[in-house]
Write a protein that holds these residues in place. Structure first.
Motif, PDB file in Angstrom:
ATOM      1  N   ALA A  41       0.843  -1.192   0.000  1.00  0.00           N
ATOM      2  CA  ALA A  41       0.000   0.000   0.000  1.00  0.00           C
ATOM      3  C   ALA A  41       0.884   1.249   0.000  1.00  0.00           C
ATOM      4  CB  ALA A  41      -0.904  -0.003   1.224  1.00  0.00           C
ATOM      5  N   GLY A  42       0.318   2.361  -0.415  1.00  0.00           N
ATOM      6  CA  GLY A  42       1.084   3.597  -0.484  1.00  0.00           C
ATOM      7  C   GLY A  42       1.696   4.005   0.839  1.00  0.00           C
ATOM      8  N   THR A  43       0.995   3.756   1.939  1.00  0.00           N
ATOM      9  CA  THR A  43       1.493   4.169   3.255  1.00  0.00           C
ATOM     10  C   THR A  43       2.719   3.377   3.700  1.00  0.00           C
ATOM     11  OG1 THR A  43      -0.156   2.700   4.230  1.00  0.00           O
ATOM     12  CG2 THR A  43      -0.725   5.036   4.078  1.00  0.00           C
ATOM     13  N   GLN A  44       3.064   2.301   2.983  1.00  0.00           N
ATOM     14  CA  GLN A  44       4.233   1.495   3.330  1.00  0.00           C
ATOM     15  C   GLN A  44       5.470   1.873   2.522  1.00  0.00           C
ATOM     16  OE1 GLN A  44       1.615  -2.175   2.722  1.00  0.00           O
ATOM     17  NE2 GLN A  44       3.031  -2.907   4.273  1.00  0.00           N
ATOM     18  N   LEU A  45       5.325   2.816   1.613  1.00  0.00           N
ATOM     19  CA  LEU A  45       6.417   3.181   0.721  1.00  0.00           C
ATOM     20  C   LEU A  45       7.472   4.050   1.402  1.00  0.00           C
ATOM     21  CD1 LEU A  45       4.291   4.121  -2.413  1.00  0.00           C
ATOM     22  CD2 LEU A  45       5.820   2.141  -2.243  1.00  0.00           C
ATOM     23  N   CYS A  46       8.669   4.003   0.863  1.00  0.00           N
ATOM     24  CA  CYS A  46       9.717   4.991   1.168  1.00  0.00           C
ATOM     25  C   CYS A  46      10.014   5.092   2.658  1.00  0.00           C
ATOM     26  CB  CYS A  46       9.337   6.347   0.608  1.00  0.00           C
ATOM     27  SG  CYS A  46       8.848   6.304  -1.135  1.00  0.00           S
ATOM     28  N   GLY A  47      10.171   3.957   3.310  1.00  0.00           N
ATOM     29  CA  GLY A  47      10.518   3.939   4.722  1.00  0.00           C
ATOM     30  C   GLY A  47       9.336   3.797   5.650  1.00  0.00           C
ATOM     31  N   THR A  70       7.627  -2.361  -3.893  1.00  0.00           N
ATOM     32  CA  THR A  70       8.375  -2.036  -2.678  1.00  0.00           C
ATOM     33  C   THR A  70       9.581  -1.175  -3.019  1.00  0.00           C
ATOM     34  OG1 THR A  70       9.607  -4.105  -2.915  1.00  0.00           O
ATOM     35  CG2 THR A  70       7.690  -4.122  -1.457  1.00  0.00           C
ATOM     36  N   THR A  71      10.010  -0.378  -2.071  1.00  0.00           N
ATOM     37  CA  THR A  71      11.183   0.479  -2.250  1.00  0.00           C
ATOM     38  C   THR A  71      12.274   0.032  -1.279  1.00  0.00           C
ATOM     39  OG1 THR A  71      10.091   2.049  -0.757  1.00  0.00           O
ATOM     40  CG2 THR A  71       9.962   2.484  -3.115  1.00  0.00           C
ATOM     41  N   GLY A  72      13.534   0.194  -1.685  1.00  0.00           N
ATOM     42  CA  GLY A  72      14.661  -0.270  -0.880  1.00  0.00           C
ATOM     43  C   GLY A  72      14.844   0.546   0.386  1.00  0.00           C
ATOM     44  N   GLU A  73      15.655  -0.003   1.283  1.00  0.00           N
ATOM     45  CA  GLU A  73      15.894   0.676   2.566  1.00  0.00           C
ATOM     46  C   GLU A  73      16.541   2.039   2.375  1.00  0.00           C
ATOM     47  OE1 GLU A  73      18.124  -1.846   5.104  1.00  0.00           O
ATOM     48  OE2 GLU A  73      16.580  -3.395   5.259  1.00  0.00           O
ATOM     49  N   GLU A  74      17.326   2.185   1.304  1.00  0.00           N
ATOM     50  CA  GLU A  74      17.996   3.465   1.068  1.00  0.00           C
ATOM     51  C   GLU A  74      17.032   4.510   0.532  1.00  0.00           C
ATOM     52  OE1 GLU A  74      17.983   1.240  -2.725  1.00  0.00           O
ATOM     53  OE2 GLU A  74      18.392   0.741  -0.618  1.00  0.00           O
ATOM     54  N   SER A  75      15.861   4.087   0.054  1.00  0.00           N
ATOM     55  CA  SER A  75      14.865   5.014  -0.475  1.00  0.00           C
ATOM     56  C   SER A  75      13.916   5.430   0.637  1.00  0.00           C
ATOM     57  CB  SER A  75      14.085   4.342  -1.622  1.00  0.00           C
ATOM     58  OG  SER A  75      14.947   4.008  -2.674  1.00  0.00           O
ATOM     59  N   ASP A  96      18.439  15.616  -5.372  1.00  0.00           N
ATOM     60  CA  ASP A  96      18.776  14.243  -5.016  1.00  0.00           C
ATOM     61  C   ASP A  96      17.503  13.485  -4.661  1.00  0.00           C
ATOM     62  OD1 ASP A  96      21.910  13.895  -4.749  1.00  0.00           O
ATOM     63  OD2 ASP A  96      21.439  15.908  -4.041  1.00  0.00           O
ATOM     64  N   ASP A  97      17.513  12.203  -4.925  1.00  0.00           N
ATOM     65  CA  ASP A  97      16.318  11.396  -4.715  1.00  0.00           C
ATOM     66  C   ASP A  97      16.038  11.136  -3.241  1.00  0.00           C
ATOM     67  OD1 ASP A  97      16.272   9.098  -7.569  1.00  0.00           O
ATOM     68  OD2 ASP A  97      15.820  11.226  -7.399  1.00  0.00           O
ATOM     69  N   VAL A  98      14.770  11.201  -2.892  1.00  0.00           N
ATOM     70  CA  VAL A  98      14.270  10.625  -1.650  1.00  0.00           C
ATOM     71  C   VAL A  98      13.751   9.230  -1.960  1.00  0.00           C
ATOM     72  CG1 VAL A  98      12.593  10.816   0.221  1.00  0.00           C
ATOM     73  CG2 VAL A  98      13.602  12.893  -0.752  1.00  0.00           C
ATOM     74  N   CYS A  99      12.949   9.137  -3.018  1.00  0.00           N
ATOM     75  CA  CYS A  99      12.281   7.882  -3.337  1.00  0.00           C
ATOM     76  C   CYS A  99      11.699   7.969  -4.742  1.00  0.00           C
ATOM     77  CB  CYS A  99      11.166   7.638  -2.311  1.00  0.00           C
ATOM     78  SG  CYS A  99      10.352   6.040  -2.435  1.00  0.00           S
ATOM     79  N   ARG A 100      11.593   6.817  -5.403  1.00  0.00           N
ATOM     80  CA  ARG A 100      10.862   6.731  -6.665  1.00  0.00           C
ATOM     81  C   ARG A 100       9.767   5.690  -6.510  1.00  0.00           C
ATOM     82  NH1 ARG A 100      14.999   7.793 -11.748  1.00  0.00           N
ATOM     83  NH2 ARG A 100      16.308   9.336 -10.680  1.00  0.00           N
ATOM     84  N   ILE A 101       8.586   6.017  -6.989  1.00  0.00           N
ATOM     85  CA  ILE A 101       7.404   5.186  -6.750  1.00  0.00           C
ATOM     86  C   ILE A 101       6.874   4.656  -8.071  1.00  0.00           C
ATOM     87  CG2 ILE A 101       5.055   5.173  -5.812  1.00  0.00           C
ATOM     88  CD1 ILE A 101       5.938   7.536  -4.004  1.00  0.00           C
ATOM     89  N   TYR A 102       6.691   3.335  -8.127  1.00  0.00           N
ATOM     90  CA  TYR A 102       6.170   2.655  -9.307  1.00  0.00           C
ATOM     91  C   TYR A 102       4.928   1.854  -8.911  1.00  0.00           C
ATOM     92  CZ  TYR A 102      11.027   3.412 -10.835  1.00  0.00           C
ATOM     93  OH  TYR A 102      12.244   3.971 -11.146  1.00  0.00           O
TER      94      TYR A 102
END
Length: 223
Positions: A41-47, A70-75, A96-102
């Motif tokens: 779900a969207g609320t689980q993205l990016c940390g 899912t996004t990596g721990e670095e995102s 610089d990137d915070v996160c990319r969402i697909y």
């Protein structure tokens, strides 16, 4: 526009796996469960602390899906905040990137790229005609394919904690340069909501006084 190519690739891959499983053991339902785990779900993205419930709904407006890869721990906002502090004091020229969402099923032909940068305080020129200025932070601009929020942060996490640090967070369509499809005003609100969610998460991670002056919920009224 929906990109059908990933669907065809997945169907071919499924057929190959099925043939391999004909002569092997252990090809039960576990693999399907693992694949399902990659959709979140969207609320689980990016940390897990960056996307509010409102922002998750906004991502659905933008991308047409409520399930994402899912996004990596670095995102994550925490890592981006660490990088931002390391970059202080000079303003960063680029972003610089915070996160990319697909989307989880690759049905969208673009991603949402969320970025950060340190601002020099000169971002005060007239915005492009497609932007609407909103009443959030120092300056918030929203268009049908991107939004950015500039806010001021005083925090003991910076070397000179008494100084005001200007932080800009952006959320933008990242992919093929096409005209946005859909209700332009709804898309502006959606991008602004996503940018607000990440900006507030960043302000909290940086321990900015008064959360950098950002409201607890997005304000979508024109300035």
């Amino acid at each position: 526009m929906i990109n059908r190519r990933p669907v065809r690739v997945r169907l071919l891959a499924t057929a190959v796996v099925g043939l391999l499983c004909l002569g092997a053991t252990g090809c039960g339902g576990d693999g399907d469960e693992e694949a399902a785990d990659k959709a979140v779900a969207g609320t689980q993205l990016c940390g897990g602390d960056a996307v509010s419930a409102q922002a998750s709904e906004a991502l659905k407006v933008i991308m047409g899906s409520s399930r994402f890869g899912t996004t990596g721990e670095e995102s994550a906002v925490a890592q981006a905040a660490t990088d931002l502090i390391a970059a202080y004091p000079p303003p960063t020229g680029g972003r610089d990137d915070v996160c990319r969402i697909y989307t989880a099923d690759d049905t969208a032909d673009f991603a949402i790229r969320v970025t950060w940068r340190l601002d020099d305080g000169n971002s005060t020129g007239a915005p492009a005609p497609d932007f609407t200025e909103l009443k959030m932070g120092k300056r918030t601009l929203a268009a049908a394919n991107r939004a950015s929020i500039l806010f001021a942060c005083r925090s003991d996490r910076f070397p000179n904690s008494g100084n005001e640090v200007l932080v800009a967070i952006g959320a933008e369509r990242w992919g093929m340069p096409t005209e946005p499809e859909g209700d332009v005003e709804a898309l502006k609100d959606a991008y602004a909501t996503v940018a607000h969610s990440f900006s507030l998460a960043m302000a909290k991670e940086l321990r900015c006084e008064n959360n950098g002056g950002l409201p607890a919920r997005p304000v979508l009224d024109p300035a």
